[in-house]
Each structure stands twice: as C-alpha cells, then as structure tokens.
Enzyme design. Structure first.
Site, PDB file in Angstrom:
ATOM      1  N   LYS A 174       8.994  -4.872   9.816  1.00 27.37           N
ATOM      2  CA  LYS A 174       9.646  -6.028   9.215  1.00 27.37           C
ATOM      3  C   LYS A 174       9.519  -7.232  10.149  1.00 27.37           C
ATOM      4  CE  LYS A 174      11.725  -4.227   5.492  1.00 27.37           C
ATOM      5  NZ  LYS A 174      11.585  -4.774   4.120  1.00 27.37           N
ATOM      6  N   ASP A 202       5.745  -6.537   6.626  1.00 28.15           N
ATOM      7  CA  ASP A 202       6.515  -7.105   5.521  1.00 28.15           C
ATOM      8  C   ASP A 202       7.331  -8.288   6.031  1.00 28.15           C
ATOM      9  OD1 ASP A 202       7.987  -7.656   3.280  1.00 28.15           O
ATOM     10  OD2 ASP A 202       9.022  -5.726   3.189  1.00 28.15           O
ATOM     11  N   GLU A 228       2.838  -7.910   3.291  1.00 21.31           N
ATOM     12  CA  GLU A 228       3.680  -7.849   2.100  1.00 21.31           C
ATOM     13  C   GLU A 228       4.580  -9.078   1.978  1.00 21.31           C
ATOM     14  OE1 GLU A 228       6.987  -4.776   0.138  1.00 21.31           O
ATOM     15  OE2 GLU A 228       5.808  -4.178   1.885  1.00 21.31           O
ATOM     16  N   ASP A 253       5.867  -8.349  -3.646  1.00 14.35           N
ATOM     17  CA  ASP A 253       7.025  -7.465  -3.777  1.00 14.35           C
ATOM     18  C   ASP A 253       8.133  -8.188  -4.522  1.00 14.35           C
ATOM     19  OD1 ASP A 253       9.128  -5.714  -3.601  1.00 14.35           O
ATOM     20  OD2 ASP A 253       9.319  -5.792  -1.431  1.00 14.35           O
ATOM     21  N   LYS A 277       8.953  -1.145  -7.474  1.00 19.05           N
ATOM     22  CA  LYS A 277      10.193  -0.441  -7.145  1.00 19.05           C
ATOM     23  C   LYS A 277      10.949  -0.210  -8.445  1.00 19.05           C
ATOM     24  CE  LYS A 277      10.595  -2.615  -2.578  1.00 19.05           C
ATOM     25  NZ  LYS A 277      11.359  -3.587  -1.742  1.00 19.05           N
TER      26      LYS A 277
END
Length: 365
Positions: A174, A202, A228, A253, A277
């Site tokens: 992250k 991400d 991402e 995303d 998701k």
C-alpha cells in the site's frame, strides 16, 4: 406407482426464516493506506433457513469509503427487506429474488452481495457440490497476495520477509501518501525478498498522474507487477492517462463499482486490468457479468476483497476458480481477523487458497 423427481422435491423447499446478525472483528495487524486506517472490521451476516435440510449463508462487509455503506444501515435494511421478499419463496429462483431484492437494497452493494451469496450457497448445497464446480470449475486453487499497509521501510521490509517465510509469493504494498517514500520502500523490499516474489502496488487513489508515472519509473528495476488505482476514482480520464503511459499494467479498483463502470472502463480503455470485489459490485452474479465484459475487452481480472470474514472470501474464491481470465487473487481480508464466525471456510497453504471440499461455499449450515 408414483415417482417424485428431485426437481419436484426441491421446488417444495421454501425459505422459512431470515436471520441477520453483525459481528465486530479486530485485526491482529492494523494497517494504513492512502485514505484510511483499519483496525476493526464489522461484517453483517445473513442465514436463510429453509423448510429443507439446508441453510444459505451470506456476508456483507460494508465500507463507507469504498461501498458507501454503514454497517448499521446494511443490517437495518436487510432485516426490513429480506424477510418480506424471501419467506415463503423458493430460494432456487435466485434471479427473480435478486431482481426484487436489488430494488429494496439499492445503494447497498454489500447487502446485495450477502443475499446473492446466501442464495448461491443454497444452490450448491441443493446440488451437493462446491459452488465453483457449478459455476464452471476452471481451476481448483489460486495463489493470493498478502497486503502490507503503509509502514516505515524497516517495518514494512520485516513484515514482507515474515510473509515470504509463511509461503506467500505475491505481496501487495500500500502507498499513495508520499511517492518518494513509496519508491524507497518498494526498492528495499525487492532487495530483501529477492526476484522470485511478485510485488504489486496499490496507491488507493493517492497520486496525481505525474506521481503515478514517477513511481513506475522509480521502481523500474524493482519489477512491479502492476499499479492499482493510482488516481482518484471520480476522474477516470486520469487513470487512462497513467495506463497509456505506464510501462506496467494499471488496474482499476475504486473506479469499478458496477457493470456500467466495467463497460465504460473497457470502452474507454481506461485501464489494463480490473479488480472485481463482490462487496463493491453486489455479489457473484454481477461479478460474472462484469467478468464477461472484461473478457470481451481483453482485460485481465483480479478478484479482490474487503476486510471480511472467511465466508465472504470463500465466495470470492469460488468466483475466481470458475473463470479462466480471473488470473490474480488478493483474497487476504480474512487473515488475522479475531472472532470470525466462519473461520475455516477456505484453506490457505503456502500462499495458495483452496476451497473447503464441501457443498456450496463450504461454511456449513
């Protein structure tokens, strides 16, 4: 002599009760990302009790920043809408029931996902088969990445080495707050874990276009597998700019919340990959539809997750196992959750996820 077919017996099964309950689960390892810090996961569960031998189980993982939901609102709406629409009805008429539920649960995608999940679970149990086999059965396992939140270099590197020792061969890092610090952290982790471990990054919408490209260039020698959601979700043209200029695949995303979003991303070539998701899109049926759009457009798919019970992870896993172009998995949201009522619904071995070899989602009744 009178014969009663299995189909006739199943048609007689009806939903008799809908149970809704919330569970607060703390994370053993709280983590930070560009726009949030997470230490607790509140999931809302549903159990569809039927007149037959099986119950259907579902899980909602609301997230105010991603799905736009509050757990209390999800629980209240499920308690209000689900019994009225389901009790007395055949749970195998999933398309009809979800069409009606969708209108009552509009704006609450994780609530829709929970109901979709429970109905799929019942279908698998009625058939006596794990769900992924009914959905296509393309593969029987998939490797998952393990997420490392925003941490100082030394701590992040130590955690990366710990996960590699546990058997993970894909790590998702992250970032998105400080591009220089992100580059330094990626480089150090690559040096520590060696060349065989996949590194994904991400940014959770934290970058400008220039910063995103700076990260890609600065990490060239570190061989990032993908970047991402580097830019804000509400400005898809920025994501497109990064995707067209970056030397590595760029994944959408937070920009992907619906089937319509998938069509727009594919039509505009805003990204190279998409992250599906179940909690964002409303369940397995919607995920399958979105996946078809991605496949038609030549976009590879990763199945992702929120901070959610192993029950929700199991649903994402069964979806991923059913389709060939779901090539990546980031299904680690259940790991380290204390008090998960459905721990054991999936099996993790050396960074690879397997479904429990049981009917439906494998979580029992």
């Amino acid at each position: 002599m009178t014969f009663t077919s299995a189909a006739t017996k199943e048609a007689a099964v009806r939903v008799t009760r809908v149970e809704v309950f919330a569970v607060n689960m703390t994370l053993e390892q709280p983590y930070a990302m560009a726009n949030n810090e997470v230490s607790v996961a509140e999931n809302v569960f549903v159990r569809l009790v039927t007149s037959g031998p099986h119950c259907g189980l579902g899980c909602a993982a609301p997230d105010p920043l991603v799905t736009g939901e509050q757990p209390a609102a999800v629980k209240a709406r499920l308690e209000e809408a689900a019994p009225d629409l389901l009790v007395g009805r055949n749970p195998l008429r999933r398309a009809l029931l979800m069409e009606r539920l969708g209108k009552k649960l509009k704006g609450l995608p994780s609530a829709q996902a929970a109901m979709d999940m429970a109905l799929h679970d019942l279908m698998g149990k009625a058939a006596g088969l794990p769900l992924y086999r009914l959905l296509g059965g393309y593969r029987s396992r998939i490797r998952t990445s393990m997420t490392i939140g925003i941490l100082p270099e030394q701590e992040a590197t130590a955690l990366a080495l710990k996960h590699v020792k546990q058997g993970f061969r894909a790590l998702k890092l992250k970032g998105g707050k400080d591009v220089e610090a992100d580059i330094a952290r990626v480089r150090r982790i690559r040096e520590a874990v060696g060349p065989e471990v996949e590194l994904r990054f991400d940014a959770n919408q934290g970058y400008t276009v220039e910063q995103a490209l700076q990260l890609v260039d600065g990490c060239r020698q570190s061989r990032l597998e993908l970047l991402e959601q580097p830019t804000p979700a509400r400005q898809p043209e920025l994501l497109a700019h990064v995707s067209r200029q970056a030397s590595i695949p760029v994944m959408a995303d937070e920009s992907l919340l619906s089937l319509g979003d998938a069509f727009r991303i594919a039509r505009g070539r805003f990204a190279d990959m998409i992250n599906i998701k179940l909690m964002k899109v409303g369940g397995i049926d919607e995920a399958l539809a979105i996946n078809s759009v991605a496949r038609a457009a030549g976009l590879e798919v990763m199945v992702g997750c929120m901070d959610e019970s192993a029950l929700g992870i199991s649903a994402g896993l069964h979806f991923a196992l059913a389709r060939p172009n779901v090539v990546l998995a980031d299904l680690d949201g259940h790991l380290g959750l204390k008090g998960d009522p459905f721990a054991g619904a999936v099996i993790l071995s050396d960074g690879v996820l397997f479904p429990a070899d049981l009917p439906g989602l494998g979580a029992g009744n």
